[in-house]
Write a protein that holds these residues in place. Structure first.
Motif, PDB file in Angstrom:
ATOM      1  N   VAL A   1       0.843  -1.202   0.000  1.00 22.28           N
ATOM      2  CA  VAL A   1       0.000   0.000   0.000  1.00 22.28           C
ATOM      3  C   VAL A   1       0.876   1.250   0.000  1.00 22.28           C
ATOM      4  O   VAL A   1       0.533   2.269  -0.617  1.00 22.28           O
ATOM      5  CB  VAL A   1      -0.970   0.017   1.205  1.00 22.28           C
ATOM      6  CG1 VAL A   1      -1.928  -1.155   1.138  1.00 22.28           C
ATOM      7  CG2 VAL A   1      -0.219   0.034   2.529  1.00 22.28           C
ATOM      8  N   ASP A   2       2.004   1.186   0.703  1.00 19.88           N
ATOM      9  CA  ASP A   2       2.946   2.312   0.686  1.00 19.88           C
ATOM     10  C   ASP A   2       3.613   2.453  -0.674  1.00 19.88           C
ATOM     11  O   ASP A   2       3.897   3.563  -1.134  1.00 19.88           O
ATOM     12  CB  ASP A   2       4.021   2.135   1.759  1.00 19.88           C
ATOM     13  CG  ASP A   2       3.505   2.387   3.160  1.00 19.88           C
ATOM     14  OD1 ASP A   2       4.223   2.039   4.126  1.00 19.88           O
ATOM     15  OD2 ASP A   2       2.400   2.934   3.294  1.00 19.88           O
ATOM     16  N   VAL A   3       3.877   1.315  -1.332  1.00 20.35           N
ATOM     17  CA  VAL A   3       4.491   1.345  -2.659  1.00 20.35           C
ATOM     18  C   VAL A   3       3.563   2.066  -3.643  1.00 20.35           C
ATOM     19  O   VAL A   3       4.005   2.890  -4.456  1.00 20.35           O
ATOM     20  CB  VAL A   3       4.806  -0.082  -3.155  1.00 20.35           C
ATOM     21  CG1 VAL A   3       5.391  -0.041  -4.561  1.00 20.35           C
ATOM     22  CG2 VAL A   3       5.769  -0.780  -2.201  1.00 20.35           C
ATOM     23  N   TYR A   4       2.268   1.768  -3.575  1.00 22.86           N
ATOM     24  CA  TYR A   4       1.296   2.423  -4.450  1.00 22.86           C
ATOM     25  C   TYR A   4       1.300   3.946  -4.207  1.00 22.86           C
ATOM     26  O   TYR A   4       1.374   4.740  -5.153  1.00 22.86           O
ATOM     27  CB  TYR A   4      -0.111   1.862  -4.203  1.00 22.86           C
ATOM     28  CG  TYR A   4      -1.161   2.449  -5.113  1.00 22.86           C
ATOM     29  CD1 TYR A   4      -1.811   3.639  -4.778  1.00 22.86           C
ATOM     30  CD2 TYR A   4      -1.518   1.820  -6.301  1.00 22.86           C
ATOM     31  CE1 TYR A   4      -2.760   4.185  -5.620  1.00 22.86           C
ATOM     32  CE2 TYR A   4      -2.466   2.372  -7.153  1.00 22.86           C
ATOM     33  CZ  TYR A   4      -3.086   3.551  -6.810  1.00 22.86           C
ATOM     34  OH  TYR A   4      -4.023   4.107  -7.638  1.00 22.86           O
ATOM     35  N   SER A   5       1.213   4.344  -2.940  1.00 26.06           N
ATOM     36  CA  SER A   5       1.190   5.773  -2.608  1.00 26.06           C
ATOM     37  C   SER A   5       2.469   6.464  -3.079  1.00 26.06           C
ATOM     38  O   SER A   5       2.429   7.591  -3.579  1.00 26.06           O
ATOM     39  CB  SER A   5       1.028   5.957  -1.099  1.00 26.06           C
ATOM     40  OG  SER A   5      -0.148   5.343  -0.644  1.00 26.06           O
ATOM     41  N   TYR A   6       3.584   5.771  -2.931  1.00 28.78           N
ATOM     42  CA  TYR A   6       4.860   6.316  -3.396  1.00 28.78           C
ATOM     43  C   TYR A   6       4.814   6.570  -4.902  1.00 28.78           C
ATOM     44  O   TYR A   6       5.252   7.628  -5.385  1.00 28.78           O
ATOM     45  CB  TYR A   6       5.990   5.350  -3.058  1.00 28.78           C
ATOM     46  CG  TYR A   6       7.311   5.691  -3.701  1.00 28.78           C
ATOM     47  CD1 TYR A   6       7.713   5.099  -4.897  1.00 28.78           C
ATOM     48  CD2 TYR A   6       8.173   6.589  -3.111  1.00 28.78           C
ATOM     49  CE1 TYR A   6       8.925   5.414  -5.493  1.00 28.78           C
ATOM     50  CE2 TYR A   6       9.400   6.912  -3.688  1.00 28.78           C
ATOM     51  CZ  TYR A   6       9.768   6.314  -4.883  1.00 28.78           C
ATOM     52  OH  TYR A   6      10.964   6.630  -5.465  1.00 28.78           O
ATOM     53  N   GLY A   7       4.275   5.626  -5.674  1.00 28.61           N
ATOM     54  CA  GLY A   7       4.170   5.801  -7.115  1.00 28.61           C
ATOM     55  C   GLY A   7       3.347   7.022  -7.484  1.00 28.61           C
ATOM     56  O   GLY A   7       3.701   7.781  -8.402  1.00 28.61           O
ATOM     57  N   VAL A   8       2.243   7.266  -6.754  1.00 27.91           N
ATOM     58  CA  VAL A   8       1.399   8.428  -7.024  1.00 27.91           C
ATOM     59  C   VAL A   8       2.155   9.725  -6.729  1.00 27.91           C
ATOM     60  O   VAL A   8       2.062  10.701  -7.476  1.00 27.91           O
ATOM     61  CB  VAL A   8       0.093   8.353  -6.200  1.00 27.91           C
ATOM     62  CG1 VAL A   8      -0.744   9.615  -6.392  1.00 27.91           C
ATOM     63  CG2 VAL A   8      -0.713   7.118  -6.571  1.00 27.91           C
ATOM     64  N   VAL A   9       2.918   9.728  -5.639  1.00 34.23           N
ATOM     65  CA  VAL A   9       3.705  10.921  -5.279  1.00 34.23           C
ATOM     66  C   VAL A   9       4.721  11.250  -6.369  1.00 34.23           C
ATOM     67  O   VAL A   9       4.892  12.415  -6.750  1.00 34.23           O
ATOM     68  CB  VAL A   9       4.409  10.716  -3.927  1.00 34.23           C
ATOM     69  CG1 VAL A   9       5.407  11.848  -3.662  1.00 34.23           C
ATOM     70  CG2 VAL A   9       3.397  10.656  -2.793  1.00 34.23           C
ATOM     71  N   ILE A  10       5.389  10.238  -6.902  1.00 34.77           N
ATOM     72  CA  ILE A  10       6.372  10.467  -7.971  1.00 34.77           C
ATOM     73  C   ILE A  10       5.679  11.039  -9.208  1.00 34.77           C
ATOM     74  O   ILE A  10       6.181  11.970  -9.842  1.00 34.77           O
ATOM     75  CB  ILE A  10       7.114   9.166  -8.328  1.00 34.77           C
ATOM     76  CG1 ILE A  10       7.822   8.601  -7.083  1.00 34.77           C
ATOM     77  CG2 ILE A  10       8.123   9.406  -9.441  1.00 34.77           C
ATOM     78  CD1 ILE A  10       8.759   9.553  -6.409  1.00 34.77           C
ATOM     79  N   LEU A  11       4.520  10.493  -9.552  1.00 36.67           N
ATOM     80  CA  LEU A  11       3.773  11.014 -10.701  1.00 36.67           C
ATOM     81  C   LEU A  11       3.357  12.467 -10.466  1.00 36.67           C
ATOM     82  O   LEU A  11       3.363  13.288 -11.392  1.00 36.67           O
ATOM     83  CB  LEU A  11       2.542  10.148 -10.972  1.00 36.67           C
ATOM     84  CG  LEU A  11       2.816   8.712 -11.441  1.00 36.67           C
ATOM     85  CD1 LEU A  11       1.509   7.961 -11.609  1.00 36.67           C
ATOM     86  CD2 LEU A  11       3.607   8.704 -12.742  1.00 36.67           C
ATOM     87  N   GLU A  12       2.982  12.789  -9.243  1.00 32.98           N
ATOM     88  CA  GLU A  12       2.590  14.173  -8.932  1.00 32.98           C
ATOM     89  C   GLU A  12       3.765  15.135  -9.091  1.00 32.98           C
ATOM     90  O   GLU A  12       3.606  16.251  -9.599  1.00 32.98           O
ATOM     91  CB  GLU A  12       2.032  14.254  -7.514  1.00 32.98           C
ATOM     92  CG  GLU A  12       1.531  15.652  -7.148  1.00 32.98           C
ATOM     93  CD  GLU A  12       0.881  15.695  -5.786  1.00 32.98           C
ATOM     94  OE1 GLU A  12       0.753  14.633  -5.149  1.00 32.98           O
ATOM     95  OE2 GLU A  12       0.499  16.795  -5.357  1.00 32.98           O
ATOM     96  N   MET A  13       4.978  14.695  -8.678  1.00 33.34           N
ATOM     97  CA  MET A  13       6.151  15.547  -8.834  1.00 33.34           C
ATOM     98  C   MET A  13       6.465  15.798 -10.304  1.00 33.34           C
ATOM     99  O   MET A  13       6.857  16.900 -10.686  1.00 33.34           O
ATOM    100  CB  MET A  13       7.369  14.916  -8.139  1.00 33.34           C
ATOM    101  CG  MET A  13       7.355  15.006  -6.630  1.00 33.34           C
ATOM    102  SD  MET A  13       8.990  14.711  -5.909  1.00 33.34           S
ATOM    103  CE  MET A  13       9.229  12.981  -6.291  1.00 33.34           C
ATOM    104  N   ILE A  14       6.295  14.775 -11.132  1.00 31.65           N
ATOM    105  CA  ILE A  14       6.643  14.902 -12.556  1.00 31.65           C
ATOM    106  C   ILE A  14       5.596  15.712 -13.316  1.00 31.65           C
ATOM    107  O   ILE A  14       5.930  16.576 -14.133  1.00 31.65           O
ATOM    108  CB  ILE A  14       6.806  13.509 -13.192  1.00 31.65           C
ATOM    109  CG1 ILE A  14       8.016  12.791 -12.583  1.00 31.65           C
ATOM    110  CG2 ILE A  14       6.951  13.609 -14.705  1.00 31.65           C
ATOM    111  CD1 ILE A  14       8.174  11.356 -13.021  1.00 31.65           C
ATOM    112  N   THR A  15       4.317  15.462 -13.038  1.00 32.08           N
ATOM    113  CA  THR A  15       3.246  16.100 -13.806  1.00 32.08           C
ATOM    114  C   THR A  15       2.828  17.453 -13.251  1.00 32.08           C
ATOM    115  O   THR A  15       2.241  18.269 -13.978  1.00 32.08           O
ATOM    116  CB  THR A  15       2.000  15.196 -13.843  1.00 32.08           C
ATOM    117  OG1 THR A  15       1.495  15.038 -12.499  1.00 32.08           O
ATOM    118  CG2 THR A  15       2.350  13.828 -14.420  1.00 32.08           C
TER     119      THR A  15
END
Length: 789
Positions: free
Chosen positions: A689-703
């Motif tokens: 569940v933390d891995v999923y949230s981490y992926g969303v955070v990275i996408l937010e930084m890029i986009t």
């Protein structure tokens, strides 16, 4: 005579060329320079000060200002330096006043220092009678200078030089090394003049005394203009009510106020080519923090001065520089059975108490230290006011001294060192020379009768027994009261966290004046502890939920230690109050940085790697599994260098490694937009569940797009909110990788690196948890993008 002149002429020419040609001038005009090799100088009109290149090594120079008159030993007294931390060489180096108005110091063509000024009017560089080096307009008599050295002091203030909230004094590294040292003189956040010691290990204010509030130290915090100066007669005044007059007050003579290498602030007066101290702020050098470094003891005498010695079991890191302190000669990871204690009567070490416990025996105090791998020593003393003994557990040996100390310190070292220490003492005592001459002393005495001896022993036994009973009762009732009390000033949580009282929290936060963040579990305020550490103070909600989160954070944080996880200094659990005290992060949260567009691609990449390392530690390296359960930009904090630290473990839950797959939560945890699908479908919760949230955070930084603010999608997705993950996948499929990048947020980026990070982020955000990598795998993929699994 004429013939003699002709013969001497070649000799005079040789002598003249063997000496450096010194060029002395009053001003430096635009397009001109002072060159190291020529020994060019600027001299003030009163000839009291000189500016030029001062040699500090075989081929190393500083551009500096000094008193023109040499001291009796032939040395210069520097009062300002442009490049104290980056000396230049003697070849092809100069300071140049450009046509655009910028004053540039260059080392063989490479810029080392600059005034960063511009002007369309003609400028000149001039050294004033005050010792102030200024850039001003030609033929314009004004005090409004474009640039002046008085605004950028190094370690010295000259008479009438203003000291403001924007200026600091930094001591030199040593008496012969002019680079920046360990001490800083400045106005603190409470508008009070202070002196701070700071090295790679310790940051600590020692003047004024940190345990005193401002009014107790004779200071005022109400005037926020923060201004001070030393006048030409020898009087120093400041807006915090601190003032003094020198011992030679009234005379107008050359003076300087210098923050010396030993951390003492002194005023010097020049008289007959000698500098004499006319005032100093600290008369006891051993009370200056950092005077002898870690694990060492400071002693002082008027005849010899300050002496630094290592505590027994420790050795000097560098014998030529004792300020670097001492290091252990033993392996610090030994079992508790291998340790003993060396007793230092009337010895005190400043601060760094992991716990404070009154009313316990010395043996219990020592056992507390033996059970704590971080403990270096204990301090033990009797408090007449409380009527009990007090035990302080020290996790650092800092600023050891014996000045009026009521403490006895017991330093923890291996038993072999304890034995060697006391064998040395015995050996020294046996070395005392005794005369072989026997001197008879005639002395008469009255022999006691047997009955008198028996009476004496009987009374002695009765008195001794009464004392023992009384002492037992005092300790018993005191300990009982303390154990039943609701609050204690300092209590360890198990790993050395400090327990603060609510009054201490109120004082540190200045009555919760400055809010720096808030969330579902509470509000965060900025605060300053007594040792001048700036902290974040999180006041949890008073509801039951807040208390549960508080206990979860305490249990979690006391088990972890990682550079990418926030460090907690202590907590408060008094009545209804539930408060956490964290380290303060200068750049706030990642969420704030994203809104302000203050990131670039290199920062984003570093943040991605740092957060991944922190989460990997939580998931796989802790003694127990730790799930964060609320990974989002608001819970990722950034320090001064933008290094990330994961914070807020209030929503976390611990699992034993063997029980992960069967875990369950009583309620949904996390923040909408960052939550994994498992939460919605009531599936077992794992570290993924933390891995999923981490992926969303990275996408937010890029986009640059927040998953909470995504617009409704068009086409077949019309009518419902499109997630950030779905939007990125669609964009990449239809338009390519570059279309998802927010150039305003990322700036210039490397396409290959971007594709790798996007690939990892989308893999982390897979709906199927089994398709997601672990956080350690994420770290590996980020650090080795070309590695083929």
């Amino acid at each position: 005579m004429h013939m003699l002149s002709i013969l001497l002429l070649p000799l005079l020419i040789i002598i003249s060329y063997s000496q450096p040609i010194l060029t002395t001038t009053n001003v430096l005009t635009q397009g001109s320079s002072l060159v190291v090799k020529k020994g060019d100088h600027l001299v003030s009109p009163n000839r009291l000060f000189t500016a030029g290149f001062h040699q500090i090594g075989q081929n190393a120079y500083l551009f500096a200002i000094w008193f023109t008159e040499l001291t009796s030993d032939g040395s210069r007294t520097l009062v300002w330096m442009a490049n104290r931390d980056l000396p230049i060489n003697g070849k092809r180096s100069e300071i140049f006043l450009s046509k655009t108005g910028n004053l540039v110091l260059s080392d063989a063509g490479q810029q080392i220092w600059a005034s960063n000024t511009k002007s369309t009017s003609p400028l000149q560089l001039q050294l004033l009678d005050s010792g102030n080096l200024v850039l001003n307009q030609v033929k314009v008599q004004t005090q409004s200078y474009i640039w002046q050295s008085f605004n950028f002091p190094t370690n010295t203030l000259l008479p009438n030089q203003p000291f403001t909230k924007n200026t600091v004094l930094i001591s030199s590294r040593s008496w012969t090394n002019y680079s920046s040292g360990f001490y800083k003189f400045y106005f603190d956040n409470d508008n009070v003049l202070s002196i701070l010691f700071k090295n790679d290990v310790v940051t600590s204010v020692f003047w004024p005394k940190p345990w005193l509030i401002a009014t107790e130290a004779g200071r005022s915090t109400f005037n926020n203009s923060r201004f001070a100066f030393l006048d030409s007669r020898g009087k120093f005044t400041s807006t915090d009510n601190y003032s003094f007059v020198t011992s030679d007050y009234g005379q107008i003579v050359p003076r300087r106020l210098t923050l010396d290498v030993d951390g003492d602030l002194r005023v010097y007066t020049l008289n007959q080519k000698k500098w004499s101290v006319s005032l100093q702020t600290t008369s006891l050098p051993c009370l200056i923090h950092g005077s002898c470094g870690l694990n060492s003891i400071c002693t002082y005498s008027r005849e010899i001065g300050r002496i630094c010695t290592c505590a027994y079991g420790y050795k000097a890191k560098n014998r030529s520089d004792l300020s670097l302190g001492c290091e252990p000669t033993f392996n610090v990871t030994q079992n508790r059975e291998n340790y003993g204690f060396i007793r230092y009567p009337n010895m005190e070490f400043y601060g760094f108490d992991s716990s404070y416990t009154p009313g316990i025996s010395l043996e219990t105090c020592k056992n507390t230290c033996l059970n704590d791998t971080n403990c270096k020593a204990v301090q033990y003393s009797f408090d007449p006011g409380m009527g009990v003994f007090k035990c302080y557990v020290k996790i650092m040996l800092f600023n050891g001294h014996s000045l009026d100390s009521v403490y006895t310190t017991y330093v923890k070292v291996p038993k072999s060192d304890v034995l060697a220490f006391y064998q040395k003492i015995i050996a020294k005592e046996s070395e005392l020379n005794c005369s072989s001459t026997i001197i008879e002393v005639e002395r008469s005495y009255i022999e006691k009768t047997p009955n008198e001896s028996i009476k004496f022993m009987l009374w002695f036994s009765i008195i001794l027994g009464a004392i023992e009973v009384a002492l037992f009762l005092v300790i018993y009732y005191t300990t009982k009261q303390l154990s039943s009390g609701e609050t204690q000033s300092y209590v360890a949580v198990g790993s050395g966290f400090r327990r603060f009282t609510y009054d201490e929290i109120v004082k540190a936060s200045r009555k919760f004046r400055e809010e720096i963040g808030r969330g579902g579990s509470g509000i965060v305020y900025k605060g300053v502890l007594l040792d001048n550490r700036v902290v974040a103070i999180k006041q949890l909600n008073e509801a039951t939920q807040g208390e549960a989160e508080f206990l979860a954070e305490i249990r979690t944080i006391e088990r972890i230690n990682h550079r990418n996880l926030i460090e907690m200094y202590g907590y408060c659990a008094e009545k209804k109050h539930r408060i956490l005290v964290y380290e303060y992060m200068e750049n706030g949260s990642l969420a704030e940085m994203l809104v302000a567009n203050r990131l670039d691609w290199q920062k984003i990449l570093a943040i991605a790697i740092g957060v991944a390392k922190g989460l990997a530690y939580l998931h796989e390296e802790c003694l127990e599994w730790v799930l964060h359960c609320d990974v989002k930009p608001h819970n990722i904090l950034l320090d001064l260098s933008y290094s990330p630290k994961v914070a807020d473990f209030g929503l976390s839950k611990l699992f034993e490694r063997s029980a992960v797959e069967g875990s369950s939560f009583s309620r949904i945890r996390g923040t909408r937009g960052y939550m994994a699908p498992e939460w919605m479908f009531n599936l077992p919760i794992t570290s993924k569940v933390d891995v999923y949230s981490y992926g969303v955070v990275i996408l937010e930084m890029i986009t640059g797009k927040s998953p909470l603010q995504m617009q409704q999608s068009s086409g077949e997705n019309s009518g419902r909110d499109q997630t950030l993950v779905e939007w990125v996948r669609d964009k990449i499929r239809d338009e390519g990788v570059e279309e998802v990048v927010d150039v305003e947020t990322c700036g210039e980026y490397d396409t290959k690196s971007l594709k790798n990070v996007l690939k990892i982020a989308l893999q982390c955000a897979e709906e199927d948890r089994d398709a997601r990598p672990s956080m350690s795998q994420v770290v590996h993929m980020l650090l080795h993008p070309d590695f083929d699994d």
